[in-house]
Design an enzyme around this catalytic site. Sequence first.
Site, mmCIF file in Angstrom:
data_model
loop_
_atom_site.group_PDB
_atom_site.id
_atom_site.type_symbol
_atom_site.label_atom_id
_atom_site.label_comp_id
_atom_site.label_asym_id
_atom_site.label_seq_id
_atom_site.Cartn_x
_atom_site.Cartn_y
_atom_site.Cartn_z
ATOM 1 N N GLU A 140 0.801 -1.232 0.000
ATOM 2 C CA GLU A 140 0.000 0.000 0.000
ATOM 3 C C GLU A 140 0.830 1.276 0.000
ATOM 4 O O GLU A 140 0.555 2.209 0.749
ATOM 5 C CB GLU A 140 -0.955 -0.013 1.210
ATOM 6 N N ASN A 181 1.976 -5.080 -3.183
ATOM 7 C CA ASN A 181 0.590 -5.426 -2.837
ATOM 8 C C ASN A 181 -0.211 -4.153 -2.561
ATOM 9 O O ASN A 181 0.274 -3.258 -1.862
ATOM 10 C CB ASN A 181 0.635 -6.295 -1.564
ATOM 11 N N HIS A 217 -10.411 -6.359 -1.843
ATOM 12 C CA HIS A 217 -11.456 -6.027 -0.861
ATOM 13 C C HIS A 217 -12.526 -5.249 -1.619
ATOM 14 O O HIS A 217 -12.373 -4.051 -1.853
ATOM 15 C CB HIS A 217 -10.894 -5.178 0.281
ATOM 16 N N GLU A 244 -6.120 -10.837 -0.953
ATOM 17 C CA GLU A 244 -6.887 -10.597 0.284
ATOM 18 C C GLU A 244 -8.388 -10.496 -0.008
ATOM 19 O O GLU A 244 -9.078 -9.616 0.526
ATOM 20 C CB GLU A 244 -6.440 -9.283 0.956
ATOM 21 N N ASP A 246 -12.214 -10.322 -0.206
ATOM 22 C CA ASP A 246 -13.508 -10.462 0.468
ATOM 23 C C ASP A 246 -14.514 -9.611 -0.296
ATOM 24 O O ASP A 246 -14.140 -8.644 -0.964
ATOM 25 C CB ASP A 246 -13.466 -10.129 1.970
HETATM 26 C C1 XIL Z 1 -6.050 -6.075 8.451
HETATM 27 C C2 XIL Z 1 -6.392 -7.234 9.375
HETATM 28 O O1 XIL Z 1 -7.297 -8.077 8.731
HETATM 29 C C3 XIL Z 1 -6.969 -6.729 10.669
HETATM 30 O O2 XIL Z 1 -7.105 -7.790 11.600
HETATM 31 C C4 XIL Z 1 -6.087 -5.634 11.261
HETATM 32 O O3 XIL Z 1 -6.724 -5.089 12.398
HETATM 33 C C5 XIL Z 1 -5.816 -4.557 10.254
HETATM 34 O O4 XIL Z 1 -5.245 -5.118 9.092
HETATM 35 N N1 XIL Z 1 -4.742 -4.521 3.783
HETATM 36 C C6 XIL Z 1 -3.751 -5.351 4.231
HETATM 37 C C7 XIL Z 1 -3.993 -6.210 5.413
HETATM 38 O O5 XIL Z 1 -2.699 -5.447 3.586
HETATM 39 O O6 XIL Z 1 -2.823 -6.445 6.151
HETATM 40 C C8 XIL Z 1 -5.070 -5.646 6.289
HETATM 41 O O7 XIL Z 1 -5.345 -6.583 7.337
HETATM 42 C C9 XIL Z 1 -6.301 -5.336 5.489
HETATM 43 C C10 XIL Z 1 -6.011 -4.318 4.424
#
Ligand code: XIL
Length: 325
Positions: A140, A181, A217, A244, A246
Amino acid sequence: MLGAGFVALVDALGERDAPDVAPLRVAGDRFSGVAVRADRLGDDGYRETARRVFGRVTPENELKWEVVHPERGRYDFGPVAKVAEVGPMRGHTLVWHLQNPAWLEQGSFSRDELIAIMRDHIFTVMRRLRNVREWDVVNEAVSDEGPLRDSVWLRGIGPDYIDLAFRFAREADPDARLYYNDYGAEGAGTKSRAVLALLRRLRARGVPVDGVGLQGHVDTKPIPAFDATLDAYVALGLDVVFTEVDVRVDPDAPDLDAQAAQYARMGRACVARPRCRGFVVWGVSDAESWVPEAYPGQGDALLFDDDLRPKPAYDALRRALSGQP
Ligand code: XIL
């Protein structure tokens, strides 16, 4: 026969059984994966679902600096070791602007000191976890508006902290696959334009970045120019992993079919491209998902419900990843 009273008691204790479902296999030589939290692994249903259904695990928080590097020069590999017991691991993440310990965020370091701290972290973590073959090296780094995001790294080192991170990672473990990422870069828009521009510049300078992790996400709306955007990453010579995923919905009126369709679109897009190497979902069940906290009023974003029952999204994704129409 178990009495209804016993069943109610087990429910009240929150015990869940792993679902009796087929593992998620991805056509071709690719992996499925899931984010795992060390602190939930005492729950048998949780652990067994992660272990049986998915081919790899990503530590959800256990490799973030505040956990693995809580004091300067002191590392704690205890939590991530628990995650690694579940299955082969993707490394997430080495350099990020969040979940950093106070000693790092509030320290006053010279540029050279900060570079040395970053180098030591990358070397220590990657060499300790030699069996991890794939790393999110930088996470990020691009803001939603396009420029590089403010962070302890950008402030203390300058924009070439990204180059340095990848070069250190390559040196620490020459055979590992190294990823950039980010989120919100799956479809056309400001973010993906900026991420593509960054990756193009890195590649042009010979920075050793092998792939892009698209977090995924998302909600149920179609991702704009999804296929063309994926192809643009591939055209840079990069591997792609959905890192990641969802798909959040309104928990009061969840459109589970729209959610299933979104998972399937993403799964199919991966399978359609040889350079897409894997598909990771960000949590085992809706009960552990980070979504309700991160996106208030939204949730139910994963493949299994609070009781670990498979949702329509599980079947849709299973079919998509297996290459079925
Ligand atoms: C998130 C986790 O899922 C949570 O448990 C934590 O509180 C915050 O981070 N991008 C990422 C992940 O790269 O590491 C993040 O994970 C979600 C967004």
